[in-house]
Design an enzyme around this catalytic site. Sequence first.
Site, PDB file in Angstrom:
ATOM      1  N   LYS A   1       0.869  -1.417   0.016  1.00 36.96           N
ATOM      2  CA  LYS A   1       0.057  -0.046   0.006  1.00 36.96           C
ATOM      3  C   LYS A   1       0.782   1.255   0.206  1.00 36.96           C
ATOM      4  CE  LYS A   1      -4.302  -1.770   1.502  1.00 36.96           C
ATOM      5  NZ  LYS A   1      -5.621  -1.886   2.315  1.00 36.96           N
TER       6      LYS A   1
ATOM      7  N   LYS B   1      -3.747 -10.204  -5.943  1.00 36.62           N
ATOM      8  CA  LYS B   1      -5.208 -10.602  -5.535  1.00 36.62           C
ATOM      9  C   LYS B   1      -6.422  -9.789  -5.848  1.00 36.62           C
ATOM     10  CE  LYS B   1      -5.569  -8.235  -1.104  1.00 36.62           C
ATOM     11  NZ  LYS B   1      -6.795  -8.354  -0.292  1.00 36.62           N
TER      12      LYS B   1
ATOM     13  N   LYS C   1     -10.618  -4.561  -3.689  1.00 39.78           N
ATOM     14  CA  LYS C   1     -11.765  -3.635  -3.353  1.00 39.78           C
ATOM     15  C   LYS C   1     -11.062  -2.420  -4.013  1.00 39.78           C
ATOM     16  CE  LYS C   1     -13.351  -4.393   0.835  1.00 39.78           C
ATOM     17  NZ  LYS C   1     -12.499  -3.837   1.969  1.00 39.78           N
TER      18      LYS C   1
HETATM   19  P1  ATP Z   1      -8.273  -3.215   0.056  1.00 39.95           P
HETATM   20  O1  ATP Z   1      -8.283  -3.413  -1.328  1.00 39.95           O
HETATM   21  O2  ATP Z   1      -9.510  -2.070   0.508  1.00 39.95           O
HETATM   22  O3  ATP Z   1      -7.495  -3.379   0.954  1.00 39.95           O
HETATM   23  P2  ATP Z   1      -9.689  -5.964   0.290  1.00 39.95           P
HETATM   24  O4  ATP Z   1     -10.531  -6.390  -0.838  1.00 39.95           O
HETATM   25  O5  ATP Z   1      -8.228  -6.321   0.205  1.00 39.95           O
HETATM   26  O6  ATP Z   1      -9.487  -4.389   0.407  1.00 39.95           O
HETATM   27  P3  ATP Z   1      -9.933  -6.364   3.194  1.00 39.95           P
HETATM   28  O7  ATP Z   1     -10.983  -5.418   3.663  1.00 39.95           O
HETATM   29  O8  ATP Z   1      -8.751  -6.225   3.372  1.00 39.95           O
HETATM   30  O9  ATP Z   1     -10.238  -6.706   1.511  1.00 39.95           O
HETATM   31  O10 ATP Z   1     -10.519  -7.984   3.429  1.00 39.95           O
HETATM   32  C1  ATP Z   1     -11.528  -8.368   3.993  1.00 39.95           C
HETATM   33  C2  ATP Z   1     -11.434 -10.004   4.284  1.00 39.95           C
HETATM   34  O11 ATP Z   1     -11.406 -10.424   2.853  1.00 39.95           O
HETATM   35  C3  ATP Z   1      -9.857 -10.439   4.790  1.00 39.95           C
HETATM   36  O12 ATP Z   1     -10.177 -11.490   5.516  1.00 39.95           O
HETATM   37  C4  ATP Z   1      -9.228 -10.637   3.732  1.00 39.95           C
HETATM   38  O13 ATP Z   1      -8.141 -11.537   3.991  1.00 39.95           O
HETATM   39  C5  ATP Z   1     -10.135 -11.238   2.561  1.00 39.95           C
HETATM   40  N1  ATP Z   1      -9.728 -11.027   1.307  1.00 39.95           N
HETATM   41  C6  ATP Z   1      -9.452  -9.896   0.588  1.00 39.95           C
HETATM   42  N2  ATP Z   1      -9.319 -10.017  -0.893  1.00 39.95           N
HETATM   43  C7  ATP Z   1      -9.075 -11.095  -0.752  1.00 39.95           C
HETATM   44  C8  ATP Z   1      -8.888 -12.268  -1.993  1.00 39.95           C
HETATM   45  N3  ATP Z   1      -8.401 -11.705  -3.257  1.00 39.95           N
HETATM   46  N4  ATP Z   1      -9.104 -13.526  -1.933  1.00 39.95           N
HETATM   47  C9  ATP Z   1      -9.446 -14.117  -0.811  1.00 39.95           C
HETATM   48  N5  ATP Z   1      -9.767 -13.392   0.450  1.00 39.95           N
HETATM   49  C10 ATP Z   1      -9.558 -11.920   0.462  1.00 39.95           C
END
Ligand code: ATP
Length: 330
Positions: A112, A194, A197
């Site tokens: 990040k 990955k 969001k």
């Molecule tokens: P951001 O991009 O805003 O950091 P994010 O999409 O990575 O958000 P988080 O809010 O950080 O999502 O994560 C919420 C939950 O979803 C956590 O348990 C995280 O490990 C899981 N998670 C996030 N992205 C993935 C993915 N691509 N595959 C599986 N699990 C995920």
Amino acid sequence: MKSLCLSGVQPTNFLHVGNYIGALKQWVEIQHRFPCYFCIVDLHAITVAQDPKQLRENVLNTAATYLAVGIDPKRSHVFIQSEVHEHAELGWILGTITRIAELERMTQFKDKAKRRADNVGVGLFTYPALMAADILLYDTTVVPVGEDQMQHVELTRTIARRFNTTFGDTFVIPQALIQKQGARIMGLDDPSVKMSKSATSTMNYIALTDDDDTIRKKIMRAVTDSGKDIVYDPDKKPAVTNLLTIFHHMTGRTIKDLENEFEGKGYGDLKKALADAVIAHVGPIRDKIAEYRKDPKELMRVLDAGRDAAQELATTKMKIVRERVGLGRA
Ligand code: ATP
Ligand code: LTN
């Protein structure tokens, strides 16, 4: 020792199928086994700039999503992290025993920070100490998360042990719960990163609020691998492996079964069938999210009850922590 489960998601956007498969789907199953606390971590969300109005919308959308995927408020407590002030307080205290070198090793921070080199707040750096507070405040034993959060849960364990050694036994040492398949769903537009969001392109993810046409379009345009065999092989076929993994989680069908069905068929066939499967699974979730958002009374009731339940445990724990550390007056 009593089992207790806690997890959370940042309200930074609509949740996507990666969040669902990696985290929320596990929560729904776990709530039948343990008492569960599911928070919406808005204090974590502001470690990168958020529009205040949009943040509040995202908080409610995230709460609606928890309920829409099947979190049962009669079993589980759903609450907003910032409404229980002890999270911030304990986060500060744990920050004082967390080492800079430990935080510098966190891959989420490195990723990040790299993306916004000239605008990295201290909160983004100390993020894991606050996450440790979320977990340790409740004597959590199980933390169901996606693979990317493993490192943060490991650090939480280190911080808990350090606190216990320094100030006396106070915190339970928690454990991460990570799926074997689907703990890391990859981006549809780039299977080397990955699904996220905050991805720059909306083609990266399928949001749980996407309409049927959008879901179909994103899947049909998903990147594929060279060759044409439809086989599960994370090294040689990362894109197809990702599509098969999503397919497995949307239908419950085994990867073997899917490989058999698509033997001799093309990527187009796989994508068409996957789009149907995702639409069938995500469609009802999307509709429920919209219902909860249209009539927020139920949502407010759930968030009030969740906050009160969380507050009760947090108050008790912080009284002990303050005493152990020597804060305030006896
Ligand atoms: P951001 O991009 O805003 O950091 P994010 O999409 O990575 O958000 P988080 O809010 O950080 O999502 O994560 C919420 C939950 O979803 C956590 O348990 C995280 O490990 C899981 N998670 C996030 N992205 C993935 C993915 N691509 N595959 C599986 N699990 C995920
Ligand atoms: N860092 C997590 C969100 C999070 C969390 C938690 C997850 C904050 N506090 C406590 C589990 C338990 C993420 O998903 N990025």
